[in-house]
Design a protein around this motif. Structure first.
Motif, PDB file in Angstrom:
ATOM      1  N   UNK A  17      75.566  13.245  13.088  1.00  0.00           N
ATOM      2  CA  UNK A  17      74.341  13.391  13.884  1.00  0.00           C
ATOM      3  C   UNK A  17      73.135  12.867  13.126  1.00  0.00           C
ATOM      4  N   UNK A  18      73.040  13.210  11.841  1.00  0.00           N
ATOM      5  CA  UNK A  18      71.908  12.777  11.030  1.00  0.00           C
ATOM      6  C   UNK A  18      71.897  11.261  10.878  1.00  0.00           C
ATOM      7  N   UNK A  97      44.958   7.520  11.680  1.00  0.00           N
ATOM      8  CA  UNK A  97      45.195   6.077  11.648  1.00  0.00           C
ATOM      9  C   UNK A  97      46.207   5.686  10.557  1.00  0.00           C
ATOM     10  N   UNK A  98      47.171   4.871  10.944  1.00  0.00           N
ATOM     11  CA  UNK A  98      48.166   4.365  10.003  1.00  0.00           C
ATOM     12  C   UNK A  98      49.342   5.286   9.758  1.00  0.00           C
ATOM     13  N   UNK A  99      49.322   6.506  10.306  1.00  0.00           N
ATOM     14  CA  UNK A  99      50.445   7.430  10.127  1.00  0.00           C
ATOM     15  C   UNK A  99      51.564   7.055  11.087  1.00  0.00           C
ATOM     16  N   UNK A 100      52.805   7.187  10.616  1.00  0.00           N
ATOM     17  CA  UNK A 100      53.956   6.833  11.446  1.00  0.00           C
ATOM     18  C   UNK A 100      55.169   7.660  11.034  1.00  0.00           C
ATOM     19  N   UNK A 101      56.049   7.865  11.978  1.00  0.00           N
ATOM     20  CA  UNK A 101      57.309   8.522  11.671  1.00  0.00           C
ATOM     21  C   UNK A 101      58.164   7.600  10.824  1.00  0.00           C
ATOM     22  N   UNK A 102      58.943   8.191   9.963  1.00  0.00           N
ATOM     23  CA  UNK A 102      59.957   7.480   9.193  1.00  0.00           C
ATOM     24  C   UNK A 102      61.165   8.414   9.112  1.00  0.00           C
ATOM     25  N   UNK A 103      62.341   7.883   9.350  1.00  0.00           N
ATOM     26  CA  UNK A 103      63.554   8.691   9.257  1.00  0.00           C
ATOM     27  C   UNK A 103      64.382   8.160   8.113  1.00  0.00           C
ATOM     28  N   UNK A 104      64.622   9.032   7.133  1.00  0.00           N
ATOM     29  CA  UNK A 104      65.433   8.645   5.989  1.00  0.00           C
ATOM     30  C   UNK A 104      66.867   8.396   6.442  1.00  0.00           C
ATOM     31  N   UNK A 105      67.641   7.630   5.685  1.00  0.00           N
ATOM     32  CA  UNK A 105      69.025   7.336   6.083  1.00  0.00           C
ATOM     33  C   UNK A 105      69.864   8.567   6.402  1.00  0.00           C
ATOM     34  N   UNK A 106      69.606   9.697   5.783  1.00  0.00           N
ATOM     35  CA  UNK A 106      70.360  10.911   6.086  1.00  0.00           C
ATOM     36  C   UNK A 106      69.914  11.601   7.360  1.00  0.00           C
ATOM     37  N   UNK A 107      68.886  11.066   8.034  1.00  0.00           N
ATOM     38  CA  UNK A 107      68.401  11.637   9.277  1.00  0.00           C
ATOM     39  C   UNK A 107      67.221  12.565   9.129  1.00  0.00           C
ATOM     40  N   UNK A 108      66.599  12.604   7.960  1.00  0.00           N
ATOM     41  CA  UNK A 108      65.480  13.499   7.683  1.00  0.00           C
ATOM     42  C   UNK A 108      64.164  12.846   8.118  1.00  0.00           C
ATOM     43  N   UNK A 109      63.494  13.383   9.160  1.00  0.00           N
ATOM     44  CA  UNK A 109      62.230  12.776   9.601  1.00  0.00           C
ATOM     45  C   UNK A 109      61.051  13.230   8.737  1.00  0.00           C
ATOM     46  N   UNK A 121      57.145  17.175   6.993  1.00  0.00           N
ATOM     47  CA  UNK A 121      56.604  18.061   8.016  1.00  0.00           C
ATOM     48  C   UNK A 121      57.571  19.171   8.419  1.00  0.00           C
ATOM     49  N   UNK A 122      58.864  18.896   8.427  1.00  0.00           N
ATOM     50  CA  UNK A 122      59.813  19.936   8.817  1.00  0.00           C
ATOM     51  C   UNK A 122      59.790  21.076   7.803  1.00  0.00           C
ATOM     52  N   UNK A 123      59.753  20.741   6.517  1.00  0.00           N
ATOM     53  CA  UNK A 123      59.665  21.788   5.501  1.00  0.00           C
ATOM     54  C   UNK A 123      58.371  22.582   5.643  1.00  0.00           C
TER      55      UNK A 123
END
Length: 146
Positions: A17-18, A97-109, A121-123
């Motif tokens: 899933x990740x 401004x300039x902020x964006x989502x990034x998802x690490x290869x393990x699925x951690x946003x 942010x999840x932590x």
């Protein structure tokens, strides 16, 4: 009852899933950002308290003021925390401004700021849900400063 093959199967399901989230983000980042912004459980809990979450910094301040009734339910607590983190990320991405989502290869946003700094942010949401600190509005204020 301990069934070893079920433990291995569950770990594989979570890993798959990740990895799927990371792959989807690489292919369609806007769709994944929309998915991350749903935060349905948090929005429902807030609405039940008379608060509409409008993806604004002011709504983070209002969330910080809600009585933490979810702390009474150990099954609900991590889900609220996860949603709170994703909601925090959504507000940052939509207003800084300039902020964006990034998802690490393990699925951690995470949210990546224009400076390159990443906000977990999840932590932050989980910490907020469990203890009330750091307040979501304070994490946002730090992010908006860069």
């Amino acid at each position: 009852m301990h069934i070893p093959f079920l433990d291995r199967w569950r770990k594989r399901q979570v890993a798959d899933r990740d990895e799927s989230l990371a792959q989807a983000f690489a292919e369609e980042p806007e769709a994944v950002a929309e998915l991350l912004s749903e935060c349905e459980l948090l929005r429902s809990q807030a609405a039940g308290a008379g608060l509409e979450l409008d993806d604004s910094p002011a709504s983070l301040e209002a969330l910080d003021q809600l009585p933490p009734r979810w702390r009474d339910d150990p099954e609900l607590l991590p889900w609220i925390g996860n949603d709170a983190g994703l909601y925090l990320g959504t507000v940052v991405v939509r207003t800084v401004p300039g902020a964006a989502w990034h998802v690490w290869p393990g699925g951690h946003p995470v949210v990546r700021l224009a400076s390159g700094r990443e906000i977990h942010v999840v932590e932050a949401g989980l910490d907020w849900a469990m203890t009330g600190a750091p307040e979501l509005s304070h994490v946002y204020a730090e992010a908006s400063e860069g």
